[in-house]
Design a protein around this motif. Sequence first.
Motif, PDB file in Angstrom:
ATOM      1  N   MET A   1      28.586  32.628  13.048  1.00  0.00           N
ATOM      2  CA  MET A   1      29.627  32.653  14.072  1.00  0.00           C
ATOM      3  C   MET A   1      30.811  33.455  13.524  1.00  0.00           C
ATOM      4  SD  MET A   1      30.031  31.365  17.230  1.00  0.00           S
ATOM      5  CE  MET A   1      28.827  30.092  17.410  1.00  0.00           C
ATOM      6  N   LYS A   2      31.339  34.350  14.351  1.00  0.00           N
ATOM      7  CA  LYS A   2      32.491  35.178  13.981  1.00  0.00           C
ATOM      8  C   LYS A   2      33.667  34.805  14.878  1.00  0.00           C
ATOM      9  CE  LYS A   2      29.306  38.970  13.110  1.00  0.00           C
ATOM     10  NZ  LYS A   2      28.825  40.237  13.623  1.00  0.00           N
ATOM     11  N   TRP A   3      34.856  35.224  14.465  1.00  0.00           N
ATOM     12  CA  TRP A   3      36.058  34.972  15.262  1.00  0.00           C
ATOM     13  C   TRP A   3      36.569  36.272  15.862  1.00  0.00           C
ATOM     14  CZ3 TRP A   3      37.343  30.265  16.641  1.00  0.00           C
ATOM     15  CH2 TRP A   3      36.937  29.196  15.857  1.00  0.00           C
ATOM     16  N   PHE A   4      37.041  36.173  17.103  1.00  0.00           N
ATOM     17  CA  PHE A   4      37.575  37.316  17.836  1.00  0.00           C
ATOM     18  C   PHE A   4      38.883  36.901  18.507  1.00  0.00           C
ATOM     19  CE2 PHE A   4      33.023  37.745  17.680  1.00  0.00           C
ATOM     20  CZ  PHE A   4      32.797  39.090  17.433  1.00  0.00           C
ATOM     21  N   ILE A   5      39.775  37.872  18.700  1.00  0.00           N
ATOM     22  CA  ILE A   5      40.951  37.663  19.540  1.00  0.00           C
ATOM     23  C   ILE A   5      40.670  38.377  20.856  1.00  0.00           C
ATOM     24  CG2 ILE A   5      43.397  38.136  19.892  1.00  0.00           C
ATOM     25  CD1 ILE A   5      43.734  38.086  16.860  1.00  0.00           C
ATOM     26  N   ALA A   6      40.826  37.648  21.956  1.00  0.00           N
ATOM     27  CA  ALA A   6      40.620  38.228  23.285  1.00  0.00           C
ATOM     28  C   ALA A   6      41.944  38.228  24.025  1.00  0.00           C
ATOM     29  CB  ALA A   6      39.586  37.416  24.058  1.00  0.00           C
ATOM     30  N   LYS A   7      42.266  39.358  24.661  1.00  0.00           N
ATOM     31  CA  LYS A   7      43.437  39.421  25.536  1.00  0.00           C
ATOM     32  C   LYS A   7      42.958  39.217  26.959  1.00  0.00           C
ATOM     33  CE  LYS A   7      46.911  42.434  25.216  1.00  0.00           C
ATOM     34  NZ  LYS A   7      47.679  43.696  25.382  1.00  0.00           N
ATOM     35  N   ILE A   8      43.397  38.095  27.554  1.00  0.00           N
ATOM     36  CA  ILE A   8      43.030  37.736  28.918  1.00  0.00           C
ATOM     37  C   ILE A   8      44.261  37.956  29.794  1.00  0.00           C
ATOM     38  CG2 ILE A   8      42.257  35.860  30.413  1.00  0.00           C
ATOM     39  CD1 ILE A   8      40.968  34.594  27.952  1.00  0.00           C
ATOM     40  N   VAL A   9      44.090  38.649  30.917  1.00  0.00           N
ATOM     41  CA  VAL A   9      45.231  39.003  31.769  1.00  0.00           C
ATOM     42  C   VAL A   9      45.116  38.314  33.134  1.00  0.00           C
ATOM     43  CG1 VAL A   9      46.542  40.900  32.799  1.00  0.00           C
ATOM     44  CG2 VAL A   9      45.377  41.233  30.595  1.00  0.00           C
ATOM     45  N   PHE A  10      46.231  37.694  33.543  1.00  0.00           N
ATOM     46  CA  PHE A  10      46.329  37.049  34.847  1.00  0.00           C
ATOM     47  C   PHE A  10      47.422  37.712  35.672  1.00  0.00           C
ATOM     48  CE2 PHE A  10      44.580  33.828  32.106  1.00  0.00           C
ATOM     49  CZ  PHE A  10      43.654  33.166  32.893  1.00  0.00           C
ATOM     50  N   ASN A  11      47.220  37.781  36.976  1.00  0.00           N
ATOM     51  CA  ASN A  11      48.250  38.206  37.919  1.00  0.00           C
ATOM     52  C   ASN A  11      48.895  36.952  38.481  1.00  0.00           C
ATOM     53  OD1 ASN A  11      49.806  39.700  39.742  1.00  0.00           O
ATOM     54  ND2 ASN A  11      48.181  39.763  41.258  1.00  0.00           N
ATOM     55  N   ILE A  12      50.222  36.880  38.422  1.00  0.00           N
ATOM     56  CA  ILE A  12      50.953  35.730  38.952  1.00  0.00           C
ATOM     57  C   ILE A  12      51.645  36.186  40.226  1.00  0.00           C
ATOM     58  CG2 ILE A  12      52.714  33.993  38.501  1.00  0.00           C
ATOM     59  CD1 ILE A  12      52.386  34.791  35.478  1.00  0.00           C
ATOM     60  N   SER A  13      51.329  35.526  41.328  1.00  0.00           N
ATOM     61  CA  SER A  13      51.962  35.886  42.591  1.00  0.00           C
ATOM     62  C   SER A  13      52.438  34.626  43.291  1.00  0.00           C
ATOM     63  CB  SER A  13      50.981  36.650  43.487  1.00  0.00           C
ATOM     64  OG  SER A  13      49.846  35.858  43.766  1.00  0.00           O
ATOM     65  N   ALA A  14      53.488  34.791  44.080  1.00  0.00           N
ATOM     66  CA  ALA A  14      54.033  33.663  44.840  1.00  0.00           C
ATOM     67  C   ALA A  14      54.380  34.144  46.237  1.00  0.00           C
ATOM     68  CB  ALA A  14      55.268  33.098  44.148  1.00  0.00           C
ATOM     69  N   GLU A  15      54.052  33.325  47.215  1.00  0.00           N
ATOM     70  CA  GLU A  15      54.375  33.650  48.605  1.00  0.00           C
ATOM     71  C   GLU A  15      55.885  33.666  48.801  1.00  0.00           C
ATOM     72  OE1 GLU A  15      52.453  30.481  50.736  1.00  0.00           O
ATOM     73  OE2 GLU A  15      50.600  31.632  50.963  1.00  0.00           O
ATOM     74  N   ASN A  16      56.334  34.511  49.716  1.00  0.00           N
ATOM     75  CA  ASN A  16      57.738  34.554  50.137  1.00  0.00           C
ATOM     76  C   ASN A  16      58.711  34.798  48.986  1.00  0.00           C
ATOM     77  OD1 ASN A  16      56.864  33.899  52.803  1.00  0.00           O
ATOM     78  ND2 ASN A  16      56.791  31.758  52.198  1.00  0.00           N
ATOM     79  N   THR A  17      58.325  35.655  48.039  1.00  0.00           N
ATOM     80  CA  THR A  17      59.223  36.012  46.943  1.00  0.00           C
ATOM     81  C   THR A  17      59.348  37.529  46.870  1.00  0.00           C
ATOM     82  OG1 THR A  17      57.441  36.049  45.325  1.00  0.00           O
ATOM     83  CG2 THR A  17      58.640  33.972  45.569  1.00  0.00           C
ATOM     84  N   LEU A  18      60.436  37.976  46.277  1.00  0.00           N
ATOM     85  CA  LEU A  18      60.684  39.414  46.168  1.00  0.00           C
ATOM     86  C   LEU A  18      60.672  39.903  44.723  1.00  0.00           C
ATOM     87  CD1 LEU A  18      63.567  39.668  48.806  1.00  0.00           C
ATOM     88  CD2 LEU A  18      61.147  40.215  49.113  1.00  0.00           C
ATOM     89  N   HIS A  19      60.167  39.084  43.799  1.00  0.00           N
ATOM     90  CA  HIS A  19      60.184  39.503  42.396  1.00  0.00           C
ATOM     91  C   HIS A  19      59.168  40.613  42.128  1.00  0.00           C
ATOM     92  CE1 HIS A  19      56.414  37.499  41.313  1.00  0.00           C
ATOM     93  NE2 HIS A  19      56.824  36.442  42.004  1.00  0.00           N
ATOM     94  N   LYS A  20      59.372  41.310  41.023  1.00  0.00           N
ATOM     95  CA  LYS A  20      58.441  42.355  40.601  1.00  0.00           C
ATOM     96  C   LYS A  20      57.085  41.711  40.302  1.00  0.00           C
ATOM     97  CE  LYS A  20      61.951  45.193  38.360  1.00  0.00           C
ATOM     98  NZ  LYS A  20      62.395  45.762  37.086  1.00  0.00           N
TER      99      LYS A  20
END
Length: 116
Positions: free
Chosen positions: A1-20
Amino acid sequence: MKWFIAKIVFNISAENTLHKPQFDEQLRLIAADSMEEAFIKARVLGLNEEDSFLNDKNNKVKWEFINVAEIVPLKTTLEDGMELYSQIHETEEAGSYIHCIHQKAIFLRLSSKPSF
């Protein structure tokens, strides 16, 4: 067994907001026999951690798994101070980037001091 670093990406969205648009990049430690297995395990983690909920303003907030952006194998022997991950940033605003890094360091330093 070996070890790895994984970069996992999520999109965060919210209704009725104007943020970037917001994206959460998470570095995860993965145990696997190969890069392919590490990639699959990282994808399963991301898919299993998708979520949606109502915030305090009753707007739906959604964490949507985008994908696995990177898989980096770790050396077999861990040593104090060894490099685990590196990423080069390019920006038009070098001064702002450097200032931001200094501010983060100040915050880390202040938050790590014991309170009496």
